[in-house]
Write a protein that holds these residues in place. Sequence first.
Motif, mmCIF file in Angstrom:
data_model
loop_
_atom_site.group_PDB
_atom_site.id
_atom_site.type_symbol
_atom_site.label_atom_id
_atom_site.label_comp_id
_atom_site.label_asym_id
_atom_site.label_seq_id
_atom_site.Cartn_x
_atom_site.Cartn_y
_atom_site.Cartn_z
ATOM 1 N N ILE A 1 46.251 -45.123 19.753
ATOM 2 C CA ILE A 1 45.264 -45.849 18.946
ATOM 3 C C ILE A 1 45.981 -46.998 18.255
ATOM 4 N N GLU A 2 45.432 -48.191 18.389
ATOM 5 C CA GLU A 2 46.057 -49.376 17.805
ATOM 6 C C GLU A 2 46.195 -49.201 16.299
ATOM 7 N N GLY A 3 47.402 -49.437 15.821
ATOM 8 C CA GLY A 3 47.661 -49.312 14.395
ATOM 9 C C GLY A 3 48.086 -47.909 13.979
ATOM 10 N N HIS A 4 47.935 -46.942 14.880
ATOM 11 C CA HIS A 4 48.304 -45.566 14.561
ATOM 12 C C HIS A 4 49.389 -45.032 15.493
ATOM 13 N N GLY A 5 49.308 -45.409 16.765
ATOM 14 C CA GLY A 5 50.322 -44.939 17.710
ATOM 15 C C GLY A 5 49.865 -43.751 18.522
ATOM 16 N N THR A 6 50.799 -42.862 18.803
ATOM 17 C CA THR A 6 50.576 -41.768 19.749
ATOM 18 C C THR A 6 49.715 -40.657 19.160
ATOM 19 N N VAL A 7 48.743 -40.198 19.962
ATOM 20 C CA VAL A 7 47.882 -39.083 19.579
ATOM 21 C C VAL A 7 47.869 -38.064 20.726
ATOM 22 N N VAL A 8 48.024 -36.787 20.382
ATOM 23 C CA VAL A 8 47.901 -35.720 21.371
ATOM 24 C C VAL A 8 46.794 -34.775 20.927
ATOM 25 N N THR A 9 46.123 -34.167 21.903
ATOM 26 C CA THR A 9 45.080 -33.200 21.580
ATOM 27 C C THR A 9 45.355 -31.880 22.280
ATOM 28 N N GLU B 1 49.018 -37.692 10.939
ATOM 29 C CA GLU B 1 47.608 -37.474 10.613
ATOM 30 C C GLU B 1 47.049 -36.394 11.527
ATOM 31 N N ILE B 2 46.061 -35.629 11.033
ATOM 32 C CA ILE B 2 45.436 -34.563 11.806
ATOM 33 C C ILE B 2 43.925 -34.733 11.761
ATOM 34 N N GLN B 3 43.290 -34.589 12.936
ATOM 35 C CA GLN B 3 41.830 -34.563 12.991
ATOM 36 C C GLN B 3 41.368 -33.315 13.722
ATOM 37 N N ASN B 4 40.255 -32.758 13.230
ATOM 38 C CA ASN B 4 39.622 -31.615 13.871
ATOM 39 C C ASN B 4 38.173 -31.988 14.125
ATOM 40 N N SER C 1 45.077 -25.010 12.267
ATOM 41 C CA SER C 1 45.571 -23.654 12.485
ATOM 42 C C SER C 1 45.000 -23.046 13.751
ATOM 43 N N ARG C 2 45.479 -21.839 14.060
ATOM 44 C CA ARG C 2 45.082 -21.098 15.251
ATOM 45 C C ARG C 2 43.566 -21.044 15.390
ATOM 46 N N GLY C 3 43.095 -21.303 16.628
ATOM 47 C CA GLY C 3 41.666 -21.246 16.889
ATOM 48 C C GLY C 3 40.953 -22.564 16.694
ATOM 49 N N GLN C 4 41.693 -23.622 16.391
ATOM 50 C CA GLN C 4 41.077 -24.933 16.182
ATOM 51 C C GLN C 4 41.510 -25.913 17.261
ATOM 52 N N ARG C 5 40.609 -26.853 17.552
ATOM 53 C CA ARG C 5 40.957 -28.012 18.354
ATOM 54 C C ARG C 5 41.557 -29.053 17.430
ATOM 55 N N GLY C 6 42.552 -29.782 17.921
ATOM 56 C CA GLY C 6 43.182 -30.772 17.072
ATOM 57 C C GLY C 6 43.551 -32.036 17.815
ATOM 58 N N ALA C 7 43.453 -33.169 17.096
ATOM 59 C CA ALA C 7 44.000 -34.445 17.549
ATOM 60 C C ALA C 7 45.064 -34.812 16.522
ATOM 61 N N ILE C 8 46.318 -34.898 16.964
ATOM 62 C CA ILE C 8 47.438 -35.049 16.044
ATOM 63 C C ILE C 8 48.134 -36.381 16.294
ATOM 64 N N ASN C 9 48.176 -37.205 15.265
ATOM 65 C CA ASN C 9 48.867 -38.498 15.312
ATOM 66 C C ASN C 9 50.348 -38.253 15.004
ATOM 67 N N LEU C 10 51.219 -38.624 15.976
ATOM 68 C CA LEU C 10 52.639 -38.312 15.880
ATOM 69 C C LEU C 10 53.488 -39.548 15.636
ATOM 70 N N VAL C 11 54.551 -39.370 14.871
ATOM 71 C CA VAL C 11 55.549 -40.404 14.635
ATOM 72 C C VAL C 11 56.832 -39.982 15.331
ATOM 73 N N GLY C 12 57.471 -40.922 16.026
ATOM 74 C CA GLY C 12 58.765 -40.627 16.632
ATOM 75 C C GLY C 12 58.747 -40.535 18.131
ATOM 76 N N VAL C 13 57.601 -40.858 18.779
ATOM 77 C CA VAL C 13 57.532 -40.763 20.226
ATOM 78 C C VAL C 13 56.504 -41.756 20.750
ATOM 79 N N HIS C 14 56.813 -42.359 21.901
ATOM 80 C CA HIS C 14 55.869 -43.246 22.568
ATOM 81 C C HIS C 14 54.951 -42.411 23.450
#
Length: 640
Positions: free
Chosen positions: A194-202, A229-232, A241-254
């Motif tokens: 995401i522009e301005g945020h960087g890498t996101v994994v789900t 940053e974390i989104q659910n 936490s366990r049992g949730q879907r997550g989109a996690i914005n990460l720092v330190g990786v392309h």
Amino acid sequence: MTKNLILGTAGHIDHGKTSLIRALTGTDTDRLPEEKKRGITIELGYAVLEIGEFRLGIVDVPGHEKFVRQMLSGATGMDLVLLVVAADDSVKRQTLEHLDILRLLDLPAGVIALTKCDLVETDWLDLVTDEVREQVKGTFLENAPIVRTSVVSGAGIDDLKTALLDAAHHAQSTRQQAVQDAPFRMAIDRVFTIEGHGTVVTGSVSSGRINIGDQLEIQPGAVKVRVREIQNHDRTVEQLSRGQRGAINLVGVHHGEIHRGQELSSIGHLLPSRILTVSLQMVEGASRGVKDRQRIRFHVGTAESMANVRLLGDKKLEPGRSGWAQVFLAEPVVSVWNQPFVIRSESPVETIGGGRIAHPNASRLDAGRSADIEMVNQLTDRDEQQRAAAAIYFKPIYNTQLAELTRIVGVSGPAEAIESLVAAGDLVAFRLSPQKTMYIHALRGAQLGDQIRRCLQRMHEQNPLASGFAQQEIENHFLYLETKELFEFVLQQLIQDKSVQRLGKLYALEGYGPSLSAGEKKLLADIVQRYKSADMAPPSVKELQKEIVKNRQSVPQLVQLARDQGELVQLDDQLFMHQQTVDGIKRRLTELMNGGKGITLSDIRQHLGTTRKYAVPLCEHLDEIGFTRRDGDLRFLGNQ
């Protein structure tokens, strides 16, 4: 308090999974333009359904046979499933394959939804219901409710929600609190930027919890990252936490460094491996089984890798059969004990089996060794202590790594299990240092002891004139061991058991020793006499060998034997002196250096009337045994 679970869909293409989710949640999970255009789910889609005290994160999986790999990725972390069957089409091939996969993943609960019920007559609907019930017989869905629905009229939607609430209660009751409290783990099923945020994994969180700012790692790859940053389900949250879907914005990786199949986890929790020991169950209705060393497609978590199967027993497992196997992967994967997996044939592609991980970081096993197979069985024992013992049998574990037993064999209290096993004699403990203790399974220690004895026997047979062998010589045959200390510990145990004897710096099997012919005995006496006569100017071994005419090839070994018997003293690789000569030199040097007097190498050489050729190795030998000590150019008596 809201309880989070993952609800997955399953079913044949065009049976209305996505439309049913839209009717339940108001969310259209077909997010890609191609999906909109073609009217089918190609990639995974996500929605959320709140019913009662539950918040169900829904994973909508593709139904087309070409996208089963995506379906398998979506099945990771499911707590319950919604199996969808269209009333106007009934059970199809892909329905059955999805059902096979769900059985292999061993889900605890689910609901069956009949869709498009407005398109058929009641009699036909009853026939379809009976067919569905017959197909799920013997599975975890055998007693699941079958709810008749129509997204056009809205019929059955409320009943479906009620059934899902009941299934959620059942799934929640089977979940272990230990999984919630375990280290964080999330299999990655999507990566973007995401522009301005960087890498996101789900992904779906399978254990533990994280907060913004936490340090994590991506495996395989050991890439260290930080949570920005974390989104659910499109909501920004502080914790996931366990049992949730997550989109996690990460720092330190392309984002280009990450792909589906990797996992985001607490640092040090997961360890990649190319070899897995598994319990394998073949699908009853598959068109083929699996042969020993067959190439297959291996699915675990969101990862897929080509692999070869090595069966630990029969040369083939037919459909419906089960057995132990090792999987040798083309690409490393991460997994934990008892994690489900699925295998599919290479070509044509078909789901043929699956099972549970018995050891996630295995070594190649000897299929012919009964003890290994017995310990593989123990890896799935209900008793945690027995599983811990089996894990240590396959790989010694240090006290600083006892937490690995939780990941490797699901032991909740590793320290307590180890203590009990040591007390019972199943494990043997020994210290490497004040901070480190090694544990070895008693059976593995006995096996290593047998190997050392067999090695010594071979060495004796190959060197019949040798009294024994230096530790390093024996140890060179065991360089595959992870630690030198393990070899030393077992060797000392053999000495205590009196099956190995120590002769000075040498080790020999009890009852073994030099076996000399009459000619060799005569030559040995001649060699000893030659060194005695040579006094302080003895020949080198090579020079002596040239002087000997008969049995010349035995000279080096006989010289070593004379040393072992105390007749000769070894100064360096080629130079030996008679023990009587060395004793005389010691007396003369003691008189010369009494009173703390220091003398040079030149003084010693002149006093003994010898040359540097002999004086240098002689003085170095005396320094080594502590008779003298060197301080600069001077030497003193060692006790002064």
